[in-house]
Each structure stands twice: as structure tokens, then as C-alpha cells.
Design a protein around this motif. Sequence first.
Motif, PDB file in Angstrom:
ATOM      1  N   CYS A   1       0.829  -1.212   0.000  1.00 33.59           N
ATOM      2  CA  CYS A   1       0.000   0.000   0.000  1.00 33.59           C
ATOM      3  C   CYS A   1       0.862   1.260   0.000  1.00 33.59           C
TER       4      CYS A   1
ATOM      5  N   HIS B   1      -1.905   5.972   6.694  1.00 37.38           N
ATOM      6  CA  HIS B   1      -2.026   5.659   5.271  1.00 37.38           C
ATOM      7  C   HIS B   1      -3.455   5.894   4.774  1.00 37.38           C
ATOM      8  N   ILE B   2      -4.423   5.410   5.522  1.00 37.44           N
ATOM      9  CA  ILE B   2      -5.829   5.635   5.155  1.00 37.44           C
ATOM     10  C   ILE B   2      -6.138   7.132   5.145  1.00 37.44           C
TER      11      ILE B   2
ATOM     12  N   SER C   1      -4.113   9.540   4.503  1.00 37.10           N
ATOM     13  CA  SER C   1      -3.470  10.198   3.364  1.00 37.10           C
ATOM     14  C   SER C   1      -4.348  10.134   2.118  1.00 37.10           C
ATOM     15  N   TRP C   2      -4.995   8.987   1.884  1.00 38.69           N
ATOM     16  CA  TRP C   2      -5.848   8.861   0.698  1.00 38.69           C
ATOM     17  C   TRP C   2      -7.125   9.678   0.832  1.00 38.69           C
ATOM     18  N   ILE C   3      -7.625   9.801   2.044  1.00 36.67           N
ATOM     19  CA  ILE C   3      -8.795  10.663   2.262  1.00 36.67           C
ATOM     20  C   ILE C   3      -8.442  12.118   1.948  1.00 36.67           C
TER      21      ILE C   3
ATOM     22  N   TYR D   1      -8.143  12.664  -1.777  1.00 36.99           N
ATOM     23  CA  TYR D   1      -9.449  12.661  -2.450  1.00 36.99           C
ATOM     24  C   TYR D   1     -10.169  14.006  -2.311  1.00 36.99           C
TER      25      TYR D   1
ATOM     26  N   SER E   1       1.489   9.819   4.611  1.00 34.48           N
ATOM     27  CA  SER E   1       1.993   8.648   3.884  1.00 34.48           C
ATOM     28  C   SER E   1       3.418   8.332   4.303  1.00 34.48           C
TER      29      SER E   1
ATOM     30  N   PRO F   1      -7.950   6.963  -5.000  1.00 31.06           N
ATOM     31  CA  PRO F   1      -8.134   6.779  -3.554  1.00 31.06           C
ATOM     32  C   PRO F   1      -9.252   5.803  -3.209  1.00 31.06           C
TER      33      PRO F   1
ATOM     34  N   ILE G   1      -7.914   2.389  -1.139  1.00 27.14           N
ATOM     35  CA  ILE G   1      -8.159   2.461   0.304  1.00 27.14           C
ATOM     36  C   ILE G   1      -8.720   1.149   0.851  1.00 27.14           C
TER      37      ILE G   1
END
Length: 471
Positions: free
Chosen positions: A33, A103-104, A106-108, A111, A126, A181, A185
Motif C-alpha cells: 500500500c 495511510h488511510i 493520506s488517501w482521504i 481525495y 503517507s 483513492p 483504500i
Amino acid sequence: MMFNLCKSSEGVFSSAYRMQLFAAVSVTIITFCNGIAIGWFAPMLAKLQSPTNSPVDFVATVEQGSWIGSLLCVGGLMGNLLFGVLMDAIGRKACIYLLAVPHILSWILIYVAPSIEYLYAARFASGMTGGGNWVVVPIFIGEIADPIIRGRLTSLFTLTLNGGMLVGYIFSSYVPYHIIPMAVILLPVLYLVIALYFPETPSYLLRCEKEEEAEKSLKFYLNNKTSTKLELEQFNIKYAELKSAVKQQRAESDAVTLRDFFTKRSLRAFCIANAVVFINISTGSFALLNYMSTIFVAVKTEIHPDTNTVMIGGVQILGAYIAMIVVDRFGRKVLLLVSTASTGIFLAAFGTYAFLVEETNVDLTAYSSWLPLVLMALIILTANVGLIPVAAVIIVEILPTKIRAKGVSFCVALMSIFAFTMLKLFPPCMEAFGLATTIWACAAFAALGLIYIAIFVPETKGKSMDEDVDK
């Protein structure tokens, strides 16, 4: 069917190592990931800086783009230090769960990003996962793996990281910004679910005086059903050896003191570990991956940057896979020597090509469509066969057990500082001295590193995680 085949197989797929392999593969999902997050940046940066093709409501300047890239290392440093403390405070498994949180996040942030600051925060988050990865995953695998397969299982770290980077390159090049994302995710969520299945490491449980849990954990990772008297005796021997080793460590002191970091063995181990890390970064493979497009423009290659990046990502995976196969067969030191020497040679060759492009009128038309890519691929391949993956293995194996968690954290924190410095210095050096001189400087570091490895780095192949590693 597959498990039945594994019963008769040799090496890492042997039934005796099944649960160790399962746990190692499971924990490196988060490494995969993190690789996606790293790979996402390279092709996406050009889009973010394009007034016409930016996928968000703002356009990043060159200065902002450099901060988006380098903040990954700042977050990595924070992750190194934070997880280095948490490893001994709350345990290896709890840290494995915590790796997924930034990590989660960072993608939020990627987005929703209404402004550049959100991308800064995303890259920092990240980086925290990446920095924690370098501390938590090698130690976890090192403590559950048999010495015979420990190198191969630890090398999964680099293999999955490179695999994730390739996926990140592809997604960032060909998948719409806001779809990425939502798709990736799901992986850290899967990782959290699978992590529920495997227990804390036996060594950590024994340090916490949880002997019954430690015994169950060791049985799990040895895939030991103790169905016969012989199996029971073999397990008892291994458990007694592990218990004795941990007891001896605790007898010395229940708490790690500053003095423990300044013993002769600790200082020597720190010097070697950090030297290997410095050689890894100073030879330039990390900087080359981050500035790949700029470098290929400088040497006037005809290959499209996205295609070029994806191809190099595939080469990374090949190198990491080769390292995983041979690391326990030929040893750590041999791989380091071969990898450093080969990387240095190909760096020198690439620098020579760049010199011909920058400083001479030699007609290179017949070679410009393939030779720069081949040389760069060879640099990345040889670095991934030894320099990059073996650094993680060496750090874990060479540090004394008593200070391993904090020591690994310290070494990886220095690696983040080295990487941040390299990323900041590389572009100015290219502008001031030219690409050829900059690449030749990396080759010179490889030559010096080769001498250091040959003289000072010991072989750690097959050594117990609890015994001294002598020259």
C-alpha cells in the motif's frame, strides 16, 4: 491442494514455515500500500503542475511540487521515531495495526484536497506509514522467521514495496485522480482484517512475561501441532532456547539505558548499519526514481515519461524478486558487494552518456531511444538486488537484541534524513554541475561504499537474532 504440495516442498514453502510465510505476506500488504502511495507521486506531479491538465482546482508550482515530494521524508522521519518508541511500549502487533491509520488518512486527504496544503498533509501522513514500515515490518518478520528463511521473508518488504510502486505508477498515469483513492483504500482495510489472525511475536511476549501466550505464538509460527513425541521434544528445545535467550537479556537489565547504546558492540553495529544505509542513499537510486522524468529529458531520450516510469517499476520488482531468492543462498555481504559494484559501474556508464550529450557534439541518435533506458534499468535492477533490500536485513540482524527496536528506529530515521538531503541536493547539483558530474558523484560513493563493505561489514546469514555478529 496447494498446502498439500507445500508439505513436500523445500525452503520457504515448506510446511514448517507456512505460518511464517503467511504472516510475512500479510504484514507486507501495508508495505505494498505504501508503495502505491510513493509511486502515485511521480506521474501525478506533472499533472498537478499543468495549468490545463491539473485534476484538482489548483496548480502546483515547482517549489510546491518539491515540498510535496520531500515531505514524504519528513513524515518518514516522524514515523521512524514514533514507531521506534511504540514497538517496545505497546508491542509489534499493535504497531502493525497503527501503520494503517496515517495511510488511510493520506488517501482521504488526497481525495478531498481543495488546496495544496491537503497534499502536503497527505504526503506527510503517507511518509509516517513508510517510516513506520521500515521499523515495524523487518523487526516483526525477523522475530517470527527461522534463520534459514529470514533473509527471504525480510526481502518481501522490498519486493512488495516495489510492486506497490509499479501499481502506483500505472494508476497515476492511466486512472482518473479521484478514482485512485477509492480503489486503493480497500487494501489497508483488508490488511487490518487479516492481521487479526496472527499473534504477537514470541520474543516480545516472553519479554512481557506472558509465557503461555508466547508458547502458543511459537507453536503458531512453527506450524507445530505436536502430534508426536518427537515433534513435542523438538518444540520444547526451540522454546527453551528462545526462553533462555530472552531471560538472559532481561537479566542484564529490565530497561534499556543510554549506556546500552554506547557499548563496543552497539557502537560498531550502529556504524555498520548506518554506513550501509548511507551507501544505499548516496548511490542515488532513490533520487533517480524521484527525478526520473527530469533526467531522461536531460539526456534527450525519445521515450515517453509515463512509459519509461512504468518500465523502471517493472525492473524494480525483478530486482527485488532476485534478491529474495538469493539472499539466503549467497549471503548478505556477497549481495552487497555485487550490487554496489554493479550499480557503480552502470552509474559511471550513464554519467558518461550524459557527458556526451551535455558537453560534446557526438551524434547519439542511434542510441537515444534505448541506451539511456537500458543503463537506468540496470542501475535500478542492481540496486534492488542488494543495496536496497539487504540494508533492511542488515539493520535488523546486526543490532543487539536489547536495543534492536530503538536502534532500528534510529537507523531508519537517519535514512530519512539522508533521503531528504539527497532529494533536496540532487536538482541543484544537476543545475550547477550538470547531470554527468552528479551521476559520477553517485558512482564515486558506490566505489567508496564497496571498499567499506569489503573491509567492515560482517556476514549475518544464518545467525541467530540473539547472538553476537562478529567479523
